[in-house]
Every structure is written in C-alpha cells, then in structure tokens.
Motif scaffolding. Structure first.
Motif, PDB file in Angstrom:
ATOM      1  N   GLY A 158      38.134  31.763  38.405  1.00 46.86           N
ATOM      2  CA  GLY A 158      37.975  31.482  36.986  1.00 46.86           C
ATOM      3  C   GLY A 158      38.966  30.429  36.534  1.00 46.86           C
ATOM      4  O   GLY A 158      39.990  30.184  37.175  1.00 46.86           O
TER       5      GLY A 158
ATOM      6  N   SER B 283      39.409  36.177  39.250  1.00 44.30           N
ATOM      7  CA  SER B 283      39.630  35.758  37.879  1.00 44.30           C
ATOM      8  C   SER B 283      40.563  34.550  37.857  1.00 44.30           C
ATOM      9  O   SER B 283      40.907  33.973  38.898  1.00 44.30           O
TER      10      SER B 283
ATOM     11  N   SER C 215      36.237  36.020  35.122  1.00 47.36           N
ATOM     12  CA  SER C 215      35.067  35.960  36.011  1.00 47.36           C
ATOM     13  C   SER C 215      33.907  36.812  35.517  1.00 47.36           C
ATOM     14  O   SER C 215      32.927  37.003  36.246  1.00 47.36           O
ATOM     15  N   THR C 216      33.975  37.306  34.295  1.00 46.78           N
ATOM     16  CA  THR C 216      32.939  38.229  33.836  1.00 46.78           C
ATOM     17  C   THR C 216      31.564  37.583  33.757  1.00 46.78           C
ATOM     18  O   THR C 216      30.557  38.190  34.117  1.00 46.78           O
TER      19      THR C 216
ATOM     20  N   GLY D 234      37.700  40.224  36.577  1.00 47.47           N
ATOM     21  CA  GLY D 234      38.742  39.924  35.605  1.00 47.47           C
ATOM     22  C   GLY D 234      38.105  39.205  34.427  1.00 47.47           C
ATOM     23  O   GLY D 234      36.930  38.802  34.488  1.00 47.47           O
ATOM     24  N   HIS D 235      38.888  39.011  33.369  1.00 45.94           N
ATOM     25  CA  HIS D 235      38.285  38.386  32.192  1.00 45.94           C
ATOM     26  C   HIS D 235      37.831  36.968  32.496  1.00 45.94           C
ATOM     27  O   HIS D 235      36.922  36.444  31.847  1.00 45.94           O
TER      28      HIS D 235
END
Length: 582
Positions: A100, A73, A30-31, A27-28
């Motif tokens: 995240g 994320s 956890s990138t 997800g954004h």
C-alpha cells in the motif's frame, strides 16, 4: 471493456498468471486491494508477520518454480517484508510484492505510515536494492501494463522479486480496462550459448582427464537436472553442486560426491581443487563455496580451466578468470554442451577408469566419516537427529532449513534424491526462514511430506507462523533441534577470542522456552519431545503420518562445536586473527 477497480484488476491478472495464492496481512493501506479477492479464484493466506509472508512465497517458488504474490499495507507492514524479499533476491527467487502507498493527492503530506522526508511516498527506495524492479502505479489505467511488466521481469532471465507500490486510492479507483494475456508478453524460447563458445567448451571437456561439474542455483531455476546428469554420465565427471542446487542429481548417484567449500565434503573439495577443467553452470562462487577463494582448498582456478555458464553476465568471471565464458540459459547451454561432447567422444566407461575409481573411494571415505557421527550418545548430535529424519521421511519428501547449525549439517549431510526437495536460504543466510518457507513448500507440493529442521534460536525468530499453518490446516512438520542458544555464533566467538570473551547469552533452564507448551498453545495436533536417539525415528514417523501440522523438539548436545558441520574447508571469518587493542 469491463469496468474494474484497481483491486479487481490485480485479482483478475493474478488469475490469468495462474497464481494460486496471495499471502499477506490486511491493513488500512490494502483494504481496497484485498476486498477484490472475496470474488477471486486466488486463495488468500494470512501469516502472522509480513516477513513470514515473503518467506512463505519464497518457499513456494523454490518448491514449484512458480511465483506467488505477496501483499502488505503501507508503512511497517511494508518494511517488515524487507528481510524476506532480500533473502529471495540474493537467491534469485521470483515473487511479486504489492504494498500500500499514500493516496496520490496526499503524497508528501506525511500521512499515517508514510516515509516522506527524503522524497514523497519513499518506500520504493527501500526496496530498490533488493528487487529486480520497483514500480509505483499512480493511475489505475496504468495498472494492467505494470502488472504485466512486473511478472515478466520476475520470472524471466535471472528471476527475482519485483515490487509494486499501489496507492490506496488507485486500489479503489475504477477504469474500463482489458486484462492482458501474460502469454503474449513472454519470450517463447530460452537463450542458448554462442556456437563458437559451445564448441570451445566442448573441446575442453572432451579432452579433460579430471573434469568436474559444478551446478549452481541457476540450474535448479532453469530445471536443468536431466541435462546435468546426462552430461555427467557421458563424461563420468563428478557432480559437485552448490547447496542451492542440492537435489540436482540424486545423492545416491555414483557421480555425486557432495559439496565444495567451508562445510563441503572431503570428496567434493579434493576433486574440485584437483580438476583440470571446471564446468560451472549457474554458479556464483561465493566465499563459503570456495573456502574464501583460498587457492587449492576448494578450487584452484587457474591452473584449473574454468568454463563458466550463466544467464547473468555479471556473474561470469566475477570471482575466477574464465577459459570460456558462456552467456545463456543453464538448461539450453548444458544440452548444447552434452551434444557437443557427444559428437566428439563416446560415453566414457567405468572399467579400468582410475578417475572413476578415485571418485568412488573418496565418496566412500566421506560417507564413513558422516556415519561415525550417528551414535546413540545422549544428548544426541544434530547429525544423529538428521539420520532419523531421513529414515522417517519419504524419499521424495522435502526438507527445509534456515541459517545456523541445523542448516550447516543438513546441507552437506542430509541426502535428497529429487530436484526441489531441499529448500534452504542461501546467500542471505536468514534465521527463521524455514518456519514459513515450509508452509509455502507444502502449498506448492501438497502430496509430499515437508519437514522444517530448525534450531531453537532460529525457530524463535518466526515461530508465530505456526499459527498460520494451524489456521489454514497446512500439513507441515517442524523439527526443532534444541541446543539451547545461538551456538553457531557462540562457537565462532570462542574460536576467535576464547570463552572469557563470549557475548552470547545461552538459553538455560531459567530462560529457555518450553517449546512443547508453545506448540500446544498454537494448537498443533501432534506435539512431542525426544531426548533419547533410539526413540526418535518412531516419533518422527508418527509425526509425519499425522494429518495436520506436527511439532517435535529434539534435545541435542549444547556445547560440542562438532554438533554442527564437519569443517573441511576454510572461511575467512572463522580464520581471522583478533586485532590487538593498542
């Protein structure tokens, strides 16, 4: 010192811990973390739902004794893990969950997917009651220390999940850091029991005429199976495990007598309730295990004298008064007790031993009662289906189960012979658990057969994880026993209120799922449906021998309350009288 990003620090630390797999969904949030695993020895497994990620890690830890790491994320990806993490927490299963979090300079600004109305970046408050610890890392230089502490807490003492919230900018920030060696921060021994308490307990056991040994999940976590068996054989004491300790002793051993509680064996309940000394090791004494504490049904403490061993002092004496309470590791304390008893008495024999003869008679009676359920009626009972699963499965194969009638039948009736070969959610009783936990169990024990026995209602809760096994070519076997609905709860409603008060929709021909088509849509390599019991063993043997995921739907009787467990004890919820409306 090497210069590493936060994601690289996590990847390299997991390598040092010997973690084989990181499981989660990108997800954004956890990138930056995930990118570091392109160059890591840790393999990334991608399930289809974050709850499945936690269950997968849970199954892996139960089958191996080692923790897995989970990542998600920010926001709903993180909250989706809650059911799986709570399941692990209640059963004391270790894992480390990375989520995240908002970038540190944006905390409290209500950025996308932030929980901020009570406190900025408040997701750790969600995790607080279902983890041993929850950390927020607001500086990349603190990350190595936090990782060391997280794993130390997860795997030592009473194990359990630990949460680490890692802001997005911390994942991407870089620092000159050393990756700590986990071995330098672990205790190199396990805590034993106080010598005076050990001596007092050994005296009680040596003098006992009707001792029983009740190993709980703490024995499995501590790997105390040899110690439990040695002590039982010396005393010729029956072993009555909790379901979380299923497999602690082979179920064809002459001292195994089944289980105590609501769905325990008749042998287990009778022997446990008539014991003069009960040795409970790593055991919580839950409501289902104790017949809701009804005296004389499963246990009667007192007058039975309780020796209670646990590594968590909160459990000792929590639900029953103790004669001797011992704080310590299950493996170490059981060995101490064995040595203490051996110093006091010679090994008890079986000749002219009325108690041993009673144990054999009671177990034979129970076995006969179970085998009576293995008829060739159509539709078949869940018991009959499980008999074929046992016949087709290797002796050391793993059986996995979730909440509901399949679990209520598998746990008391399905024999297992080795530790860590029964993977079943316990105190949180989570539907859908097994679909993904079986994948983790297979990753932990790749050379052994793994079968997940699911009810149709439970399977639908997490069925998407079949796609994970297909994608990663993980050789898991699913057996869905289809009784067309949520029948455990339906039966409870009928018993309490009658048929005319049931609010529980059955899955009829118009609304039920075609599970064969579903499995084929997931591209499962072996798919079949069985109606007649005489065809089941052959079909399951072929499925288990298939190289890759397999799926077998078994049509079982839909309306017989006995298609689930044999009820031998009591449970308050099943026995409560309805309250009359005023």
């Amino acid at each position: 010192m090497p210069r590493l990003t936060g994601g690289e620090i996590i990847a390299k630390y997991l390598e040092k811990e010997g973690v084989e797999y990181l499981v989660g969904i990108p997800g954004h949030g956890s990138t930056n973390l995930l990118d570091a695993f392109n160059d890591s020895a840790v393999e990334v497994i991608q399930p289809r739902h974050e709850q499945g990620a936690a269950h997968l890690a849970d199954g892996y830890a139960r089958a191996s004794g080692e923790p897995m790491a989970v990542f998600t994320s920010i926001g709903p990806g993180a909250t989706n893990t809650v059911t799986g993490v709570a399941t692990a927490y209640v059963d004391s299963i270790p894992m480390v969950v990375f989520t995240g979090a908002p970038q540190t300079h944006e905390y409290g600004e209500g950025i996308l997917q932030e929980i901020d109305r009570q406190k900025p970046g408040d997701f750790p408050s969600v995790m607080e009651p279902i983890t041993k610890a929850s950390f927020v890392v607001d500086d990349v230089e603190r990350l190595p220390r936090t990782l060391r502490r997280a794993f130390q807490i997860a795997v030592t003492g009473r194990p359990g999940p630990v949460h680490v919230d890692v802001p997005m900018d911390v994942q991407g920030a870089a620092a000159d850091v050393e990756i700590p060696d986990p071995a330098n921060t672990r205790a190199h021994s396990r805590p034993g029991g106080d010598p005076e308490s050990i001596a007092e307990a050994a005296d009680l056991l040596a003098d006992a005429e009707r001792p029983v040994i009740v190993p709980g999940g703490g024995c499995m976590l501590a790997e105390a199976w040899d110690e439990v068996q040695d002590l039982a054989e010396h005393l010729k004491a029956p072993v009555i495990p909790t379901f979380q300790a299923k497999g602690i002793i082979p179920e064809d051993h002459d001292l195994f007598v089944g289980y105590a509680g609501w769905i325990g064996s008749t042998a287990g309940n009778e022997l446990a309730s008539n014991a003069d000394v009960v040795l409970a090791i790593g055991c919580r004494f839950s409501d289902l295990h104790t017949s809701s504490f009804e005296p004389g049904v499963s246990f009667e403490i007192p007058p039975s004298k309780l020796i209670h061993v646990d590594i968590d002092n909160r459990e000792v004496g929590k639900n029953y008064p103790v004669e001797v309470g011992i704080l310590g590791d299950a493996k170490v304390v059981t060995r101490q007790l064995y040595e203490g008893v051996s110093d006091r008495i010679e090994e008890i024999g079986t000749e002219d031993n009325a108690y041993y003869d009673e144990i054999q008679r009671l177990w034979a009676d129970w076995q006969e009662r179970v085998e009576e359920r293995h008829t060739d009626d159509v539709p078949m009972s869940i018991s009959r289906a499980l008999a074929s699963v046992r016949e087709a499965l290797d002796r050391d194969g793993l059986v996995v189960s979730s909440a509901g009638q399949p679990q209520e039948t598998t746990n008391p009736e399905f024999p297992v012979y080795e530790p860590r070969t029964n993977i079943s959610c316990g105190g949180f009783s989570t539907m859908g658990f097994g679909v993904s936990a079986a994948i983790g169990a297979k990753l932990a024990q790749p050379e052994k057969q793994v079968v997940d026995v699911e009810g149709d209602g439970s399977f639908l809760m997490c069925n998407q994880e079949v796609a994970c096994a297909v994608e990663h070519d993980i050789d898991v076997n699913w057996v869905v026993v289809n009784n067309h609905g949520w029948k455990s709860i339906r039966n409870l409603q009928v018993d309490k209120y009658g048929w005319d008060r049931v609010l529980n929709t059955p899955f009829d021909e118009e609304t039920d799922v075609d599970y064969v088509k579903m499995a084929e849509a997931f591209n499962v390599g072996y798919v079949d449906r069985v109606v007649k019991p005489e065809n089941l063993t052959e079909t399951l043997t072929e499925a288990f021998e298939h190289n890759g995921p397999s799926f077998v739907e078994v049509i079982v009787e839909p309306d017989n309350p006995e298609s689930g467990a044999i009820i031998t004890g009591e449970w308050d919820l099943a026995d409560l009288e309805p309250t009359e409306a005023e």
